[in-house]
Motif scaffolding. Sequence first.
Motif, PDB file in Angstrom:
ATOM      1  N   MET A   1     -12.032 -25.278 -42.645  1.00 37.33           N
ATOM      2  CA  MET A   1     -10.612 -24.923 -42.792  1.00 37.33           C
ATOM      3  C   MET A   1     -10.049 -26.148 -43.901  1.00 37.33           C
ATOM      4  O   MET A   1     -10.528 -27.296 -43.751  1.00 37.33           O
ATOM      5  CB  MET A   1      -9.719 -24.713 -41.646  1.00 37.33           C
ATOM      6  N   ASN A   2      -8.929 -25.610 -44.793  1.00 34.82           N
ATOM      7  CA  ASN A   2      -8.426 -26.664 -45.549  1.00 34.82           C
ATOM      8  C   ASN A   2      -7.214 -27.138 -44.867  1.00 34.82           C
ATOM      9  O   ASN A   2      -6.854 -26.578 -43.758  1.00 34.82           O
ATOM     10  CB  ASN A   2      -8.170 -26.126 -46.947  1.00 34.82           C
ATOM     11  N   LEU A   3      -6.434 -27.973 -45.442  1.00 34.42           N
ATOM     12  CA  LEU A   3      -5.131 -28.540 -44.917  1.00 34.42           C
ATOM     13  C   LEU A   3      -4.024 -27.413 -44.613  1.00 34.42           C
ATOM     14  O   LEU A   3      -3.587 -27.169 -43.777  1.00 34.42           O
ATOM     15  CB  LEU A   3      -4.639 -29.453 -46.111  1.00 34.42           C
ATOM     16  N   GLY A   4      -4.244 -26.601 -45.727  1.00 30.65           N
ATOM     17  CA  GLY A   4      -3.051 -25.443 -45.722  1.00 30.65           C
ATOM     18  C   GLY A   4      -3.255 -24.500 -44.537  1.00 30.65           C
ATOM     19  O   GLY A   4      -2.434 -24.088 -43.917  1.00 30.65           O
ATOM     20  N   GLU A   5      -4.551 -24.116 -44.428  1.00 30.30           N
ATOM     21  CA  GLU A   5      -5.056 -23.334 -43.319  1.00 30.30           C
ATOM     22  C   GLU A   5      -4.720 -23.998 -41.695  1.00 30.30           C
ATOM     23  O   GLU A   5      -4.311 -23.277 -40.923  1.00 30.30           O
ATOM     24  CB  GLU A   5      -6.292 -22.841 -43.071  1.00 30.30           C
ATOM     25  N   ASN A   6      -4.981 -25.323 -41.809  1.00 31.33           N
ATOM     26  CA  ASN A   6      -4.562 -26.084 -40.585  1.00 31.33           C
ATOM     27  C   ASN A   6      -3.188 -25.994 -40.358  1.00 31.33           C
ATOM     28  O   ASN A   6      -2.866 -25.857 -39.091  1.00 31.33           O
ATOM     29  CB  ASN A   6      -5.290 -27.401 -40.644  1.00 31.33           C
ATOM     30  N   ILE A   7      -2.379 -26.195 -41.205  1.00 30.15           N
ATOM     31  CA  ILE A   7      -0.844 -26.218 -41.052  1.00 30.15           C
ATOM     32  C   ILE A   7      -0.336 -24.808 -40.539  1.00 30.15           C
ATOM     33  O   ILE A   7       0.432 -24.823 -39.781  1.00 30.15           O
ATOM     34  CB  ILE A   7       0.018 -26.699 -42.511  1.00 30.15           C
ATOM     35  N   ARG A   8      -0.941 -23.870 -41.093  1.00 27.33           N
ATOM     36  CA  ARG A   8      -0.681 -22.580 -40.711  1.00 27.33           C
ATOM     37  C   ARG A   8      -1.026 -22.178 -39.294  1.00 27.33           C
ATOM     38  O   ARG A   8      -0.292 -21.792 -38.530  1.00 27.33           O
ATOM     39  CB  ARG A   8      -1.244 -21.190 -41.643  1.00 27.33           C
ATOM     40  N   GLU A   9      -2.175 -22.789 -38.947  1.00 27.82           N
ATOM     41  CA  GLU A   9      -2.733 -22.428 -37.434  1.00 27.82           C
ATOM     42  C   GLU A   9      -1.837 -23.201 -36.387  1.00 27.82           C
ATOM     43  O   GLU A   9      -1.672 -22.861 -35.537  1.00 27.82           O
ATOM     44  CB  GLU A   9      -4.266 -22.976 -37.432  1.00 27.82           C
ATOM     45  N   ALA A  10      -1.633 -24.535 -36.939  1.00 24.61           N
ATOM     46  CA  ALA A  10      -0.632 -25.314 -36.032  1.00 24.61           C
ATOM     47  C   ALA A  10       0.829 -24.789 -35.973  1.00 24.61           C
ATOM     48  O   ALA A  10       1.271 -24.613 -34.740  1.00 24.61           O
ATOM     49  CB  ALA A  10      -0.600 -26.725 -36.569  1.00 24.61           C
ATOM     50  N   ARG A  11       1.272 -24.095 -37.220  1.00 27.66           N
ATOM     51  CA  ARG A  11       2.454 -23.476 -37.069  1.00 27.66           C
ATOM     52  C   ARG A  11       2.526 -22.243 -36.190  1.00 27.66           C
ATOM     53  O   ARG A  11       3.662 -22.199 -35.132  1.00 27.66           O
ATOM     54  CB  ARG A  11       3.141 -23.066 -38.201  1.00 27.66           C
ATOM     55  N   LYS A  12       1.434 -21.333 -36.309  1.00 30.10           N
ATOM     56  CA  LYS A  12       1.417 -20.429 -35.255  1.00 30.10           C
ATOM     57  C   LYS A  12       1.458 -20.703 -33.744  1.00 30.10           C
ATOM     58  O   LYS A  12       1.827 -20.078 -32.951  1.00 30.10           O
ATOM     59  CB  LYS A  12       0.237 -19.473 -35.902  1.00 30.10           C
ATOM     60  N   ALA A  13       0.550 -21.721 -33.772  1.00 30.20           N
ATOM     61  CA  ALA A  13       0.080 -22.204 -32.255  1.00 30.20           C
ATOM     62  C   ALA A  13       1.460 -22.574 -31.708  1.00 30.20           C
ATOM     63  O   ALA A  13       1.709 -22.517 -30.417  1.00 30.20           O
ATOM     64  CB  ALA A  13      -0.881 -23.291 -32.188  1.00 30.20           C
ATOM     65  N   ALA A  14       2.273 -23.326 -32.510  1.00 28.17           N
ATOM     66  CA  ALA A  14       3.529 -23.510 -31.956  1.00 28.17           C
ATOM     67  C   ALA A  14       4.787 -22.529 -31.918  1.00 28.17           C
ATOM     68  O   ALA A  14       5.716 -22.908 -31.493  1.00 28.17           O
ATOM     69  CB  ALA A  14       4.153 -24.750 -32.966  1.00 28.17           C
ATOM     70  N   GLY A  15       4.344 -21.412 -32.022  1.00 28.24           N
ATOM     71  CA  GLY A  15       5.290 -20.187 -32.275  1.00 28.24           C
ATOM     72  C   GLY A  15       6.485 -20.633 -33.224  1.00 28.24           C
ATOM     73  O   GLY A  15       7.567 -19.901 -32.917  1.00 28.24           O
ATOM     74  N   VAL A  16       6.219 -21.022 -34.446  1.00 32.26           N
ATOM     75  CA  VAL A  16       7.438 -21.306 -35.425  1.00 32.26           C
ATOM     76  C   VAL A  16       7.240 -20.472 -36.716  1.00 32.26           C
ATOM     77  O   VAL A  16       6.023 -20.167 -37.074  1.00 32.26           O
ATOM     78  CB  VAL A  16       7.188 -22.894 -35.615  1.00 32.26           C
ATOM     79  N   THR A  17       8.288 -20.080 -37.001  1.00 30.34           N
ATOM     80  CA  THR A  17       8.060 -19.204 -38.285  1.00 30.34           C
ATOM     81  C   THR A  17       8.287 -19.802 -39.575  1.00 30.34           C
ATOM     82  O   THR A  17       8.680 -21.158 -39.431  1.00 30.34           O
ATOM     83  CB  THR A  17       9.202 -18.017 -38.358  1.00 30.34           C
ATOM     84  N   GLN A  18       7.650 -19.372 -40.702  1.00 20.19           N
ATOM     85  CA  GLN A  18       7.706 -20.406 -41.812  1.00 20.19           C
ATOM     86  C   GLN A  18       9.360 -20.498 -42.129  1.00 20.19           C
ATOM     87  O   GLN A  18       9.683 -21.764 -42.500  1.00 20.19           O
ATOM     88  CB  GLN A  18       7.156 -19.580 -42.841  1.00 20.19           C
ATOM     89  N   ILE A  41       0.391 -29.259 -52.087  1.00 24.30           N
ATOM     90  CA  ILE A  41       0.163 -30.049 -50.651  1.00 24.30           C
ATOM     91  C   ILE A  41       1.649 -31.067 -50.342  1.00 24.30           C
ATOM     92  O   ILE A  41       2.199 -31.288 -51.401  1.00 24.30           O
ATOM     93  CB  ILE A  41      -0.857 -31.055 -50.609  1.00 24.30           C
ATOM     94  N   PRO A  42       2.004 -31.066 -49.192  1.00 23.58           N
ATOM     95  CA  PRO A  42       3.157 -31.804 -48.825  1.00 23.58           C
ATOM     96  C   PRO A  42       2.985 -33.201 -48.929  1.00 23.58           C
ATOM     97  O   PRO A  42       1.702 -33.744 -48.984  1.00 23.58           O
ATOM     98  CB  PRO A  42       3.340 -31.279 -47.350  1.00 23.58           C
ATOM     99  N   ASN A  43       4.050 -34.031 -49.387  1.00 25.68           N
ATOM    100  CA  ASN A  43       3.895 -35.336 -49.441  1.00 25.68           C
ATOM    101  C   ASN A  43       3.615 -36.029 -48.200  1.00 25.68           C
ATOM    102  O   ASN A  43       3.738 -35.435 -46.942  1.00 25.68           O
ATOM    103  CB  ASN A  43       5.122 -36.128 -50.184  1.00 25.68           C
ATOM    104  N   ALA A  44       3.417 -37.362 -47.862  1.00 30.01           N
ATOM    105  CA  ALA A  44       3.185 -38.029 -46.921  1.00 30.01           C
ATOM    106  C   ALA A  44       4.391 -37.780 -45.692  1.00 30.01           C
ATOM    107  O   ALA A  44       3.898 -37.779 -44.479  1.00 30.01           O
ATOM    108  CB  ALA A  44       2.455 -39.541 -46.879  1.00 30.01           C
ATOM    109  N   LEU A  45       5.472 -38.068 -46.172  1.00 34.25           N
ATOM    110  CA  LEU A  45       6.571 -38.206 -45.236  1.00 34.25           C
ATOM    111  C   LEU A  45       6.862 -36.722 -44.951  1.00 34.25           C
ATOM    112  O   LEU A  45       7.114 -36.578 -43.690  1.00 34.25           O
ATOM    113  CB  LEU A  45       7.619 -38.406 -46.214  1.00 34.25           C
ATOM    114  N   THR A  46       6.849 -35.823 -45.652  1.00 39.63           N
ATOM    115  CA  THR A  46       6.836 -34.284 -45.151  1.00 39.63           C
ATOM    116  C   THR A  46       5.904 -34.147 -44.363  1.00 39.63           C
ATOM    117  O   THR A  46       6.012 -33.232 -43.260  1.00 39.63           O
ATOM    118  CB  THR A  46       6.728 -33.395 -46.359  1.00 39.63           C
TER     119      THR A  46
END
Length: 64
Positions: A1-18, A41-46
């Motif tokens: 997976m790439n960064l974006g897909e990993n962010i999506r998976e983590a967001r869904k696992a946390a039960g959080v909407t976009q 891609i998000p910056n480091a702080l984000t």
Amino acid sequence: MNLGENIREARKAAGVTQKELAEYLDVYQKDISRWENGEQIPNALTFAKICKALGASADKILEL
């Protein structure tokens, strides 16, 4: 997976909407979509805020 897909998976696992994540980060929902689709891609702080908001480790999202 790439960064974006990993962010999506983590967001869904946390039960959080976009929209909820965007509000927490004080960004547009479209920014979340662009990150998840690999258009930007998000910056480091984000990125650190994303990890905190989703309760996910940076290592897991970055696949380290």
